[in-house]
Enzyme design. Structure first.
Site, PDB file in Angstrom:
ATOM      1  N   GLU A 177     -19.741  -0.575  30.639  1.00  0.00           N
ATOM      2  CA  GLU A 177     -20.105   0.801  30.057  1.00  0.00           C
ATOM      3  C   GLU A 177     -19.413   1.693  31.011  1.00  0.00           C
ATOM      4  OE1 GLU A 177     -23.067   3.540  27.388  1.00  0.00           O
ATOM      5  OE2 GLU A 177     -23.776   2.298  28.954  1.00  0.00           O
TER       6      GLU A 177
ATOM      7  N   ASP B 178     -24.585  -1.842  31.219  1.00  0.00           N
ATOM      8  CA  ASP B 178     -25.196  -0.722  30.867  1.00  0.00           C
ATOM      9  C   ASP B 178     -24.833   0.601  31.951  1.00  0.00           C
ATOM     10  OD1 ASP B 178     -26.588   1.291  29.093  1.00  0.00           O
ATOM     11  OD2 ASP B 178     -27.793   1.299  30.738  1.00  0.00           O
TER      12      ASP B 178
END
Length: 713
Positions: free
Chosen positions: A385, A349
């Site tokens: 990401e 993330d």
């Protein structure tokens, strides 16, 4: 009562049970003292034991006779000087950064903040009330588990189809899952869940965060919860809330059992991990773990004013990845989940935050240097990401070799194209063929691109084609949260409708997007529930909705069955044809002095697309030839692989067009094998005529097949 603590060992960090006792160790560079606190079954602190042995800033000791299942925490002594980033407060119980299991929840009504409320500079005044009743407790874990010869599947990324899902939301409403298992690790691995995943043909589940996480204070006050889980408290402990029995250590075995079962069925497990920030927030947040253990070690603070944190994530803090101990924490965590929990990969993330050495995102940062040389991580899938919210944080295409990336440009371009936006054609060409403009220059392959059109963050696929505006009022933020998407996908009606023409148009758009996704070069990622038309009622930021807004609806219907069948057949088509999942970029080369090329682009007149057409903003039709004759890949047995040729015909215009078909690369004929406008029989095979009509906003796929001679009479 423990009669005596032995010196023990500084490493490994955490609480390690050896069958006769437990070795405790914790890193704190600036502490002046560390107390180990033991708790009874009722959560009452029964003993407080100073750790007097210190080795290279690691405080450690060994307690004989302590069993697995023992609850514990720490209190760390040191200077209280928040203006200079020092926030030690022994009144606050702390979760071990290396805890492998945690029980209980944060109680926001308890004094879990290290400072006193009530003034502008409140965080400068220490609060000496005991926080233990409001802080979760760590648990000593029994590491034994019978893996029954479980081994990594090592499915090549190029052959992968990823299914992003939520442990709880996936099975919580499935009547075919035993009620006591719904919404749990065991529920995800239940026979009914396995049947669905195998029917779809997915090769990996990408689980939204399962590291132990915290429900935010403002959500608890609103009667909501942190459903998504991007609020990590521990990087080693699986979330107890997803355990079917209880959270007092059983979650570790439950997670392992889930992985073992999925592996047995040929499905890998990828974890969405949040190593960029923690649940402690900014300088006004609670003291739960890292802040009280050693604030300046674990968090990035402002160089000129260390009272405050750097915030590249929008959550209040950023982990200090420049510090060797924080790098060690992350690497130890990754290795633990691979070696002890048998996971197959990670999706990081806001990964750009991990690359920040000073301020700029640095592709050669310490994090990448360490992860690339680690043999334990050499065979696992690493997916970034590739952005954060800081300046210069959008780094799609800039991660190093060995990394794949969530391709945000793919999502945006494919959505815009099928919506009918002008000027998308040239960019669409890159996205359909593996995004060589992003990944070819640095030695990566098409499978570096994790393609997606929807994900947990944003509209579901059904809502993308059904709503023009977000409907997030249930989040109690006056509809101000979530992206201000304005897609104009709703076909003139916002939300549910009974109009058959609008329903048909929406269903066709779903199939257009799914077919584009699965048949593009790269790795498709399906957002869980899209295959059954899951709706969040227009909520495009359902992070706090642990209810029917987010949960999958398994109520059977012909519409769901049709869409599930469509996705399953798409994935099977991709699996059966290496031409649709190439391991190398298209070369557009001439083979054997002939006109045969890997790839060619056509307009509706059967002519190769001209430079003017590529750059004409109004062109919305495209033919893409994938030449199977030139594939010539070598399989694992050393055989040369060839495949059928395919012709993809895309029409994002609202009116029908007629394509003049180019000749087949081989000696066969074109057969239409997919028509997204045909909702009842989309995969009906027919011999294509010289001209093919493509309805407005629809997609056809043609495959070259050998000419079948007529039977002898």
């Amino acid at each position: 009562m423990v009669s005596k603590i032995l010196p023990g060992r500084p490493y490994p960090l955490g609480a390690k049970w050896d069958g006769t006792g437990v070795n405790f160790s914790i890193y704190s560079e600036r502490a002046t003292g560390v107390d180990l606190c033991l708790f009874d079954d009722d959560g009452i602190e029964s003993e407080r034991i100073p750790l007097t042995e210190v080795t290279a800033f690691v405080w450690h000791g060994y307690l004989p006779g302590i069993p697995a299942g023992q609850k514990y925490g720490y209190r760390v002594h040191g200077p209280w000087d928040p203006a200079n980033g020092l926030r030690f407060n022994p009144a606050k119980l702390l979760v071990d950064p290396y805890a492998q299991a945690i029980t209980g929840y944060v109680d926001w009504t308890q004094p879990i903040f290290p400072y006193k409320f009530g003034s502008h500079d409140a965080d400068l005044v220490r609060d000496d009330r005991d926080s233990a009743p409001g802080v979760p407790k760590c648990i000593v874990v029994n590491p034994y588990f019978d893996w029954e010869h479980d081994r990594p599947l090592r499915i090549p990324l190029a052959d992968s189809v990823i299914y992003e899902t939520h442990v709880r939301g996936f099975s919580i409403r499935n009547p075919d899952v035993p009620e006591h298992l719904r919404g749990t690790y065991a529920g995800l691995a239940s026979p009914a869940s396995i049947r669905h995943l195998k029917r779809l043909g997915v090769t990996a589940v990408e689980l939204m965060p399962v590291h132990h996480f915290v429900n935010d204070s403002h959500l608890v006050q609103q009667g909501l919860t942190n459903y998504w889980g991007y609020n990590t408290l521990s990087y080693f402990a699986p979330a107890g809330r997803y355990c079917a029995t209880n959270d007092e250590g059983n979650q570790v075995a439950a997670f392992k059992a889930m992985v073992k079962t999925l592996h047995r069925e040929g499905i890998e497990v990828i974890l969405d991990v949040v190593y960029n920030h923690t649940a402690e927030g900014n300088h006004l947040g609670p003291m739960l773990s890292f802040e009280g253990v050693d604030n300046l070690t674990y968090y990035r603070t402002l160089a000129h004013n260390p009272r405050f944190y750097m915030d590249y994530t929008g959550t209040g803090n950023s982990l200090n990845v420049r510090h060797p101990q924080v790098l060690k924490l992350i690497m130890d965590s990754l290795r633990y989940w691979v070696t002890e929990m048998h996971v197959d990969g990670f999706r990081f993330d806001l990964a750009a935050t991990l690359a920040r050495e000073l301020h700029d995102v640095d592709r050669l940062s310490g994090f990448f240097d360490i992860i690339h040389q680690d043999p334990t991580l050499a065979d696992v899938k690493l997916i970034a990401e590739p952005w954060d919210v800081g300046e210069g944080g959008y780094q799609v295409g800039n991660f190093p070799v060995l990394w794949a990336e969530w391709n945000g440009k793919y999502r945006d371009t494919v959505r815009r194209y099928w919506k009918g936006d002008n000027g998308q054609l040239s960019d669409l060409g890159y996205r359909l063929t593996g995004s060589s403009d992003l990944y070819k220059h640095d030695g990566r392959r098409p499978y570096a691109s994790i393609n997606f059109v929807t994900a947990h963050d944003g509209f579901t696929l059904h809502d993308l084609v059904s709503y023009n505006c977000k409907h997030n009022l249930a989040n109690a933020e006056n509809n101000q949260d979530g992206a201000n998407d304005n897609h104009s996908w709703n076909m003139g009606v916002e939300g549910p409708t009974s109009d058959p023409e609008i329903i048909h148009a929406r269903e066709r758009q779903k199939r257009n997007l799914l077919a584009t996704l699965v048949l593009s070069q790269g790795v498709p990622m399906i957002s869980g529930g899209d295959e059954m038309g899951r709706t969040q009622r227009g909520n495009n930021n359902a992070y706090c909705q642990d209810n029917e807004i987010s949960w999958y609806d398994w109520t059977p219907s012909s519409e769901k069955e049709s869409l599930i069948d469509f996705v399953a057949k798409l994935v099977e088509l991709r699996r059966s044809h290496p031409n649709l999942r190439r391991k190398k970029f298209f070369q557009d080369r001439v083979i054997h002095n002939s006109a045969a090329r890997d790839i060619a682009w056509y307009d509706i007149d059967g002519e190769e697309l001209s430079p003017a057409a590529w750059n004409a903003g109004w062109v919305r039709t495209l033919g893409l030839l994938l030449n199977g004759e030139t594939l010539a890949e070598i399989d694992q047995l050393g055989n040369t692989v060839k495949d059928a040729s395919f012709l993809l015909l895309l029409n994002a215009h609202h009116e029908a067009v007629t394509f003049l078909l180019p000749p087949c690369p081989g000696s066969g004929v074109w057969h239409c094998i997919l028509n997204t406008n045909d909702l009842e029989t989309p995969f009906k095979h027919t011999i294509a005529k010289k001209r093919v009509r493509i309805e407005g906003r629809s997609l056809n796929v043609l495959m070259e097949k050998p000419i079948v001679p007529p039977p002898l009479l």
